[in-house]
Design a protein around this motif. Structure first.
Motif, PDB file in Angstrom:
ATOM      1  N   VAL A  77       0.846  -1.196   0.000  1.00 23.49           N
ATOM      2  CA  VAL A  77       0.000   0.000   0.000  1.00 23.49           C
ATOM      3  C   VAL A  77       0.878   1.242   0.000  1.00 23.49           C
ATOM      4  CG1 VAL A  77      -1.635   1.330   1.383  1.00 23.49           C
ATOM      5  CG2 VAL A  77      -1.948  -1.120   1.121  1.00 23.49           C
ATOM      6  N   GLU A  80       2.389   1.699  -3.375  1.00 22.64           N
ATOM      7  CA  GLU A  80       1.437   2.199  -4.357  1.00 22.64           C
ATOM      8  C   GLU A  80       1.129   3.669  -4.121  1.00 22.64           C
ATOM      9  OE1 GLU A  80      -1.512  -0.975  -5.603  1.00 22.64           O
ATOM     10  OE2 GLU A  80      -2.830   0.766  -5.371  1.00 22.64           O
ATOM     11  N   THR A  81       1.167   4.058  -2.873  1.00 18.84           N
ATOM     12  CA  THR A  81       0.773   5.433  -2.540  1.00 18.84           C
ATOM     13  C   THR A  81       1.941   6.405  -2.656  1.00 18.84           C
ATOM     14  OG1 THR A  81      -0.780   4.474  -0.970  1.00 18.84           O
ATOM     15  CG2 THR A  81      -0.377   6.834  -0.791  1.00 18.84           C
ATOM     16  N   GLY A 358      -3.463   6.949   1.423  1.00 14.82           N
ATOM     17  CA  GLY A 358      -3.559   6.166   0.193  1.00 14.82           C
ATOM     18  C   GLY A 358      -4.969   6.174  -0.364  1.00 14.82           C
ATOM     19  N   LYS A 362      -6.078   7.839  -3.851  1.00  9.54           N
ATOM     20  CA  LYS A 362      -6.724   6.980  -4.848  1.00  9.54           C
ATOM     21  C   LYS A 362      -8.072   7.568  -5.262  1.00  9.54           C
ATOM     22  CE  LYS A 362      -5.996   2.176  -5.724  1.00  9.54           C
ATOM     23  NZ  LYS A 362      -5.945   0.815  -5.287  1.00  9.54           N
TER      24      LYS A 362
END
Lengths: 372, 674
Positions: A77, A80-81, A358, A362
């Protein structure tokens, strides 16, 4: 992530057992002593307060993970963030926390063993046995740990409840009054301050991809937190009824001392030695979880093909770190000051922050795509 | 490279530091059945259609707590054959270091490998050298199948037409006249004799009465052969169809089939001018009749056991389990001497991947001879280094029949009285058939007693050592003084006492197997007197220790499984060592480590501690024995094609059942009203 860990799946019951055991083992350490010092007669309330706080945060994190990051753990996570570098940093922070926790617990248990079982044995030998056992269990991965925890948990529950009930003849309910102890604010502060023992939130973010049924994780988390809180609270209540509040805050090994109070006749006495089976087993599993978690996090952060070769290395590091404090009092002091008092930042704050940020990022990305 | 010497590294230590995903990869994991609907078998009929309540479940969904190794070993157990011409390794064109990547050399593991792992240059060179040697000299151990003059020769050899050539070939194959076991009987078929023929059999393997009365007599005396108008080939069909009254006669074209038939006890008949042969079943060697179970006796239940005859054993199971879906597949093993391995399962019920895996492991055995099921067990078990048994070996036909209906696979090894069943879980090793045959409360009582005995057998001596050496405060003061008083005269430490006594008990146990039954009781009495009483009076051991050791020995004899009893015997010493060094602390650590090892261990794809961990649905038949009328479903961990084995309501006439059903109806109606 390595192929082996990507494939291992653990059932809901095993996860409940593992998470419950992870938190409940604190009953064998100095947690009852700490909360007794913090809340005095109302020590039994602090685990409940910590548990409620943990449940709320857990539900938030679980909801965000399932909605925005299904099948990803906390390092993924973060990657991805924030990118790879941030993910590595996050992994290092969590990994170091778990290594510290392992070392701290190991030192306390080693001292416990020396005091109660093997007074003449060098502490290094005791620690070596510990670390070899822990390393062996952690080497088998989450499946082995969770399955063993499932086995051990009933024994742990029976043992804790047994100790609590066998000392009924020493109970003084009046020792639980005044009801609010040091006051509601102190209790709330203590609940927050020492809530890091409920590392379920952090563990959830790590084991999320390994759950056999991610949808059942909510139930897993709530059940394990509630069960742990009840066990801790029940023990603290029994402990508070046997030992006066002031004295309860000064006892080094609360459960051991409580077990020594058991006397139900000529043959049912001095059962503290029998408890050794229980707390050694529980301690080994807890430290296996933390060691495994550290290796797993470093594996994710540094993108190793597998975590297993890191286990002996981290094990030796934990062992060496556990011997840094000069005595058990220093070890407990460091644990209380650094790990327990500020651990909530790492256990709750950081995972929550990562997952929330995150999710926000998103959501913004999705919004931009829609508008585009 | 060649000539370079490296430090020897222990394999387990090397593996610890190997960056390899598949270090702990599973060899095989049981997969859910492909077709879990009714009529999953190829014949289209359901093996449990009589129950009327077949409610097949998708086993993968119902058990939320069951671990599933999702991505690995998804195949049905059949290894991929390496493609012809495909090299064992390849060099990545972008690999600047030149280090090649490769697949495992073992073709079985190659099928299960999902990743290309880097191999060192040394291994690459070794592989190349082995391939060069393999192309030239025979690098594999010499196999009797290819050895000239071996029995059967190659499979493709035909049967000679001329009877003289047949006789010569027989003499060469069976090393005659040196070999006196094989008998060649020359005769002529028909009255008056027209066709020359040979009957071949092994003296001692075949029933001579059957050979005389049902092979030679019909052919020699009772056959009237007319003019041979239709040619030589007609002789063969005439003999097979009209002259031989045997119930099992096989026509064979290959020489190896004829010799195999002779060696199994059948009589082979060769006819002059025909390049085929007949194998008539005349098996009848001396063997023990069905007797009592030696290692698994019960009070309530059947007393027969398997014997040293494969067909008698399969017959004992079939006589109990009369199902057309009970299938026996034969796999011959052994190059020098063939042993028939019978794999028994219920078609349409047993998990197909399990059956395939069993056959895969059996066919991979390439040896000269298999004398016993114990050897087969060592060849096919998952982890040979693990002390616990990973297959169930039993000599009880009722047990095998019951396990087949649960979804296990039975393996009969030649003429061996112990049959293997797979997979096995730890809890099954502590169960006996008697638990099911008596009322369930008593069955539960027996099981709990057995579990207590297991703990006693493994831990009691260690517990005694730990308590006396490290935790004397546990013992009440009076008892402590008594123990101290009894040990006052003993010159040895407690551990030496225990080891002496344990050694004596092990000697008695081993000697008891081989003592002639005439003097056995006498020796037992003498041994008990000498070892027990005299040793105590001499002050060599303390009385309490004798009691501890005796109780431990009794407890170890209650373990029903013979293989597990060895595990108990050896583990006891391990616990003794850790107890004497570290007391309860060491024992707790060892127990935890053993628990972890068992929890991740598998038996033919099934976790060894199922259905406890990983938890799965199960009838009440694990720790305790539940009522028979509640054993509705088969164990979920076997992932059978049919999960229901009996009606949920099997006692409809019972008052309790009626009351229960009425209560359920009332609840349902109340819910409906709401």
């Amino acid at each position: 992530m390595s192929q082996e860990e990507a494939k291992s799946k653990v059932g809901a019951k095993e996860l409940v057992a593992m998470l419950t055991l992870f938190t409940s083992v604190n009953v064998f350490l100095n947690y009852p002593q700490i909360v007794a010092r913090s809340a005095m007669e109302a020590a039994w309330m602090e685990p409940i307060g910590s548990g409620i706080l943990t449940i709320v945060l857990f539900l938030v994190v679980e909801w965000l993970l399932s909605k925005y990051f299904p099948g990803l753990d906390i390092v993924e996570v973060a990657k991805e963030t924030f990118g790879s570098f941030a993910a590595t940093l996050v992994a290092i922070i969590f990994g170091v926390y778990f290594v510290s926790m392992t070392a701290s617990i190991m030192r306390q248990f080693m001292e416990n063993v020396m005091t109660s079982v093997l007074p003449g044995t060098p502490i290094s030998v005791i620690g070596l046995l510990f670390i070899v056992s822990i390393g062996y269990i952690a080497y088998h991965g989450l499946e082995g740990i969770a399955r063993t925890a499932y086995f051990v948990l009933p024994i742990l529950i029976i043992g804790i409840l047994g100790i609590c009930l066998l000392t009924m003849n020493w109970w003084e309910p009046s020792e639980l009054f005044p009801f609010w102890g040091t006051g509601v604010s102190q209790i709330a502060l203590g609940s927050l301050r020492y809530s890091s023992i409920f590392a379920n939130v952090l563990l959830l973010t790590i084991i999320y991809p390994s759950a056999h049924d991610p949808k059942a994780l909510r139930k897993v988390g709530v059940t394990s937190i509630a069960l742990s809180a009840l066990l801790l609270s029940g023990f603290c209540a029994a402990y508070g009824m046997v030992f006066p509040a002031v004295e309860a805050g000064n006892v080094l090994f609360p459960l051991y001392q409580l077990a020594r109070m058991v006397y139900l006749g000529h043959f049912v006495q001095n059962l503290e030695s029998v408890l050794i089976f229980m707390w050694v087993t529980a301690a080994v599993i807890k430290m296996a979880i933390t060691l495994w978690a550290a290796a797993y996090l470093f594996n994710g952060g540094f993108r190793w093909p597998t975590f297993r070769p890191a286990i002996p290395v981290l094990g030796v590091s934990c062992f060496a770190l556990s011997l840094v404090p000069s005595n058990v009092l220093e070890a407990e002091k460091w644990q209380e000051i650094y790990l327990l008092s500020w651990g909530w930042i790492i256990v709750f704050g950081l995972p929550l922050a990562i997952v929330v940020m995150g999710s926000i990022l998103k959501t913004r990305k999705r919004g931009k795509l829609r508008h585009a | 490279m060649e000539g370079e010497q490296t430090l020897p590294v222990l394999p387990w230590l090397k593996r610890l530091f190997t960056v390899d995903d598949n270090v702990l990869s599973d060899q095989f994991t049981l997969q859910p059945p492909e077709d879990s609907q009714n009529g999953g078998s190829s014949s289209g009929s359901s093996p449990v259609s009589d129950t009327g309540s077949t409610q097949p479940e998708n086993s993968g969904e119902g058990t939320s707590g069951q671990d599933v190794d999702a991505a690995s070993d998804a195949e049905a157990g059949q290894p991929e054959a390496p493609q012809s011409g495909e090299p064992d390794f390849y060099t990545s064109p972008d690999d600047s270091t030149g280090a090649p990547t490769g697949a495992p050399a073992d073709p079985v593991l190659r099928a299960q490998s999902h990743s290309r792992k880097p191999i060192p240059m040394k291994e690459l060179v070794l592989q190349a050298e082995q391939r060069r040697e393999g192309n030239g000299d025979a690098s594999a151990p010499e196999s009797f199948a290819e050895h000239p003059g071996s029995h059967g020769g190659t499979n493709k050899e035909a049967i000679p037409k001329q009877i003289e050539h047949v006789k010569e070939k027989l003499q060469k194959t069976f090393h005659m006249p040196m070999n006196k076991d094989v008998v060649i009987r020359e005769f002529t078929i028909g009255m008056p004799g027209q066709w020359k023929a040979i009957a071949v059999f092994v003296d001692g393997l075949c029933d001579k009465n059957v050979t005389n009365l049902h092979v030679l007599q019909p052919l020699m005396l009772l056959a009237h052969i007319g003019e041979d108008k239709e040619g030589v080939q007609n002789r063969f069909d005439t003999v097979h169809d009209t002259l031989l009254p045997g119930n099992q006669i096989d026509k064979k074209d290959k020489w190896s089939d004829m010799t195999s038939g002779i060696l199994t006890g059948s009589t082979a008949v060769f006819i002059d001018g025909v390049n085929r042969g007949l194998i008539i079943d005349t098996k009848g060697w001396e063997h023990r009749t069905v007797g009592l179970a030696q290692t698994e006796p019960v009070v309530r239940g059947a007393h027969d056991s398997f014997t040293e005859n494969l067909r008698a054993n399969t017959g004992l199971v079939r006589s109990r389990l009369r199902s057309e879906h009970l299938v026996t597949e034969m796999i011959p093993l052994g190059k020098l001497g063939q042993t028939d391995i019978a794999v028994m399962h219920i078609e349409g019920l047993t998990n197909k991947s399990l059956v395939a895996e069993v056959k895969r492991r059996l066919t991979a055995i390439d040896v000269d001879f298999i004398p016993d099921s114990g050897l087969v067990e060592q060849f096919i078990e998952d982890s040979p280094t693990t002390w616990v048994p990973q297959l169930m070996s039993t000599e009880r036909p009722d047990r095998v029949a019951h396990m087949l209906t649960e979804g296990h696979v039975a393996i009969f090894v030649g003429h061996n009285p112990f049959v293997l069943t797979v997979p096995v879980v730890f809890w099954s090793l502590m169960q006996t058939p008697e638990d099911a045959y008596i009322k369930f409360p008593f069955g539960t009582f027996l099981r709990l007693l057995r579990w207590l005995a297991l703990v006693t057998a493994v831990l009691m001596p260690a517990f005694y050592i730990a308590v006396t050496n490290y935790h004397p405060e546990m013992i009440p003061t009076d008892l402590l003084l008594a123990i101290a008083g009894s040990r006052e005269k003993v010159p040895f430490p407690a551990i030496v006492e225990i080891l002496l006594m344990e050694f004596s008990i092990e000697l008695i146990r081993e000697a008891g197997i081989r003592i002639p039954s005439v003097i056995g009781p006498t020796i037992g009495l003498v041994g008990a007197l000498i070892i027990g009483q005299a040793a105590v009076q001499a002050g060599v051991v303390s009385p309490l220790l004798v009691i501890v050791i005796a109780v431990t020995a009794l407890a170890s004899f209650t373990v029903p499984n013979y293989n597990l009893s060895f595990t108990v015997r050896v583990s006891r010493f391990l616990f003794l060592v850790v107890a004497v060094m570290f007391g309860f602390y060491g024992m707790a650590l060892l127990l935890t480590v053993i628990g972890v090892k068992l929890s991740v261990h598998k038996s033919f794809g099934v976790p060894f501690l199922s259905p406890v961990v990983p938890s799965s649905d199960s009838s009440p038949d694990v720790f305790v024995r539940g009522p028979s009328y509640r054993m509705n479903q088969r164990p979920a961990y076997l992932l059978t094609q049919q999960s229901w084995r009996q009606q949920p309501v099997t006692r409809p006439w019972s008052k309790g059942t009626q009351q229960g059903m009425d209560a359920k109806k009332n609840k349902a109606s109340k819910r409906g009203q709401k």
